[in-house]
Design a protein around this motif. Structure first.
Motif, PDB file in Angstrom:
ATOM      1  N   ALA A  12       0.826  -1.206   0.000  1.00  0.00           N
ATOM      2  CA  ALA A  12       0.000   0.000   0.000  1.00  0.00           C
ATOM      3  C   ALA A  12       0.863   1.261   0.000  1.00  0.00           C
ATOM      4  O   ALA A  12       0.554   2.241  -0.692  1.00  0.00           O
ATOM      5  CB  ALA A  12      -0.917  -0.002   1.220  1.00  0.00           C
ATOM      6  N   LEU A  13       1.947   1.235   0.742  1.00  0.00           N
ATOM      7  CA  LEU A  13       2.842   2.391   0.796  1.00  0.00           C
ATOM      8  C   LEU A  13       3.505   2.636  -0.556  1.00  0.00           C
ATOM      9  O   LEU A  13       3.521   3.767  -1.073  1.00  0.00           O
ATOM     10  CB  LEU A  13       3.906   2.176   1.872  1.00  0.00           C
ATOM     11  N   GLN A  15       2.489   1.604  -3.458  1.00  0.00           N
ATOM     12  CA  GLN A  15       1.486   1.938  -4.455  1.00  0.00           C
ATOM     13  C   GLN A  15       1.096   3.412  -4.386  1.00  0.00           C
ATOM     14  O   GLN A  15       0.901   4.070  -5.412  1.00  0.00           O
ATOM     15  CB  GLN A  15       0.247   1.065  -4.274  1.00  0.00           C
ATOM     16  N   THR A  16       0.975   3.943  -3.174  1.00  0.00           N
ATOM     17  CA  THR A  16       0.670   5.359  -3.021  1.00  0.00           C
ATOM     18  C   THR A  16       1.773   6.216  -3.634  1.00  0.00           C
ATOM     19  O   THR A  16       1.508   7.202  -4.337  1.00  0.00           O
ATOM     20  CB  THR A  16       0.507   5.715  -1.533  1.00  0.00           C
ATOM     21  N   ILE A 100      -7.874   8.108  -5.025  1.00  0.00           N
ATOM     22  CA  ILE A 100      -7.480   6.815  -4.477  1.00  0.00           C
ATOM     23  C   ILE A 100      -8.652   6.156  -3.746  1.00  0.00           C
ATOM     24  O   ILE A 100      -8.859   4.949  -3.822  1.00  0.00           O
ATOM     25  CB  ILE A 100      -6.288   6.978  -3.513  1.00  0.00           C
ATOM     26  N   LYS A 104     -10.607   2.563  -4.410  1.00  0.00           N
ATOM     27  CA  LYS A 104     -10.680   1.501  -3.406  1.00  0.00           C
ATOM     28  C   LYS A 104     -12.007   0.752  -3.416  1.00  0.00           C
ATOM     29  O   LYS A 104     -12.208  -0.163  -2.632  1.00  0.00           O
ATOM     30  CB  LYS A 104     -10.433   2.070  -2.011  1.00  0.00           C
ATOM     31  N   GLY A 241       6.070  -2.341  -5.055  1.00  0.00           N
ATOM     32  CA  GLY A 241       4.672  -2.516  -4.678  1.00  0.00           C
ATOM     33  C   GLY A 241       4.058  -3.768  -5.263  1.00  0.00           C
ATOM     34  O   GLY A 241       3.366  -4.523  -4.571  1.00  0.00           O
ATOM     35  N   TRP A 245       2.344  -6.995  -3.462  1.00  0.00           N
ATOM     36  CA  TRP A 245       0.970  -7.431  -3.719  1.00  0.00           C
ATOM     37  C   TRP A 245       0.933  -8.896  -4.131  1.00  0.00           C
ATOM     38  O   TRP A 245       0.101  -9.673  -3.638  1.00  0.00           O
ATOM     39  CB  TRP A 245       0.336  -6.578  -4.821  1.00  0.00           C
ATOM     40  N   GLY A 261      -5.348  -3.475   2.648  1.00  0.00           N
ATOM     41  CA  GLY A 261      -4.684  -2.428   1.875  1.00  0.00           C
ATOM     42  C   GLY A 261      -5.367  -1.084   1.979  1.00  0.00           C
ATOM     43  O   GLY A 261      -4.869  -0.081   1.454  1.00  0.00           O
ATOM     44  N   GLU A 264      -3.912   2.334   2.632  1.00  0.00           N
ATOM     45  CA  GLU A 264      -3.488   3.241   1.570  1.00  0.00           C
ATOM     46  C   GLU A 264      -4.210   4.589   1.647  1.00  0.00           C
ATOM     47  O   GLU A 264      -3.677   5.618   1.229  1.00  0.00           O
ATOM     48  CB  GLU A 264      -3.767   2.586   0.217  1.00  0.00           C
ATOM     49  N   PHE A 267      -2.143   6.856   3.676  1.00  0.00           N
ATOM     50  CA  PHE A 267      -0.972   7.249   2.915  1.00  0.00           C
ATOM     51  C   PHE A 267      -1.341   8.274   1.838  1.00  0.00           C
ATOM     52  O   PHE A 267      -0.592   9.219   1.589  1.00  0.00           O
ATOM     53  CB  PHE A 267      -0.327   6.025   2.251  1.00  0.00           C
ATOM     54  N   SER A 268      -2.498   8.065   1.174  1.00  0.00           N
ATOM     55  CA  SER A 268      -2.881   8.964   0.088  1.00  0.00           C
ATOM     56  C   SER A 268      -3.233  10.353   0.605  1.00  0.00           C
ATOM     57  O   SER A 268      -2.928  11.361  -0.029  1.00  0.00           O
ATOM     58  CB  SER A 268      -4.058   8.379  -0.705  1.00  0.00           C
TER      59      SER A 268
END
Length: 302
Positions: A12-13, A15-16, A100, A104, A241, A245, A261, A264, A267-268
């Motif tokens: 998740a980190l 990917q952000t 984001i 989701k 990332g 996953w 996840g 995220e 993070f976003s």
């Protein structure tokens, strides 16, 4: 902490970070498809080299690549390409954190896709979590501007809603398909199965998109190659990332992985504020909170 939890947090980190970098690429003049291709183009050689080195060093044996594996791998690869293009396009309509969040919806849709492809089911309480998540998406989907007649219809047909839900559907298919692909590689080490599946999928994605650009938009190839410096950063974040996953999907079903996840979102929000100076409205904060609650409930009851 279980391994799948740790790698999902890491995924998740990364990917952000990757989406933030891709947003920069799009702002630099690349199309949504070009920014998507950059992640595959610059990560494919590295993961391929890693897998070949792993095999040559005697660390793992090459499993048979069955028709079942390729069916899952190709379905997941194409779905991920389409999903990523939708997300990059979505950034043009809403800010980073909300984009984001709408993406989701993959968590809510993965339950249905997982049931159709892998026979996974949810409890009545899980269905309640899905309904709560739908309400959250409708709150987030409300376009800015004065209220009035036709407002409810606009929520359902606005570009941000359609792109968010479509990207979520494609990511749901990709996640379930990638789990199916890694499971189809036998009982070898999870780390190697994840790396092998990722290498083959990424190489296929790079080739498919290259063929598309040669057919439809050759100028975009030049633009992507010219942006090699930020492209390498996107590729590195994508590689890290994606590997996390794939490893998580090999260890746990896609619904659980995507639900966890949800971190995220945090993070976003932080990334949007740090990199783009964005702020959320009260309604958007409320919508993100509702969606977060729905996904936490989904984790607890499925």
């Amino acid at each position: 902490m279980e391994t799948w939890i740790a790698v999902t947090f890491a995924a998740a980190l990364f990917q952000t970070l990757r989406f933030a970098l891709q947003k920069r690429l799009k702002q630099a003049g690349l199309s949504a498809a070009g920014a998507t291709w950059a992640r595959f183009l610059w990560s494919a050689p590295a993961i391929a080299a890693g897998v070949v080195g792993w095999i040559l060093a005697g660390g793992a044996e090459m499993p048979p690549l069955t028709g079942r594996f390729w069916a899952f791998a190709l379905a997941g690869g194409v779905a991920q390409i389409l999903a990523t293009i939708c997300v990059v396009m979505l950034f043009s309509f809403r800010n980073f954190a909300v984009g984001i969040t709408l993406k989701k919806s993959e968590v809510l849709q993965t339950v249905l896709v997982g049931w159709l492809l892998l026979g996974e089911t949810v409890s009545p309480a899980g269905f309640g979590a899905l309904v709560l998540g739908l309400v959250a998406l409708l709150v987030l989907a409300e376009p800015p501007g004065p209220r009035g007649a036709g407002r409810a219809a606009n929520r359902l047909i606005s570009p941000s809603v359609l792109l968010g839900l479509t990207s979520g559907a494609f990511f749901a298919l990709a996640g379930v398909a990638y789990r199916g692909a890694t499971l189809s590689l036998g009982d070898g080490p999870v780390a190697f199965r994840a790396a092998l599946a990722l290498a083959l999928v990424t190489a296929t994605q790079s080739l498919l998109m290259l063929l598309w650009f040669l057919w439809k938009d050759r100028a975009q190839i030049r633009l992507v190659l010219q942006a090699w410096r930020p492209g390498l950063a996107v590729g590195a974040a994508s590689l890290a990332g994606s590997y996390c996953w794939f490893t998580a999907f090999a260890l746990k079903n896609a619904a659980y992985v995507y639900a966890l996840g949800q971190v995220e979102l945090l993070f976003s929000v932080a990334g949007g504020a740090l990199f783009f100076g964005e702020r959320l409205s009260r309604r958007e904060v409320f919508g993100i909170g509702l969606l977060a609650i729905s996904l936490v409930v989904l984790v607890l009851v499925t």
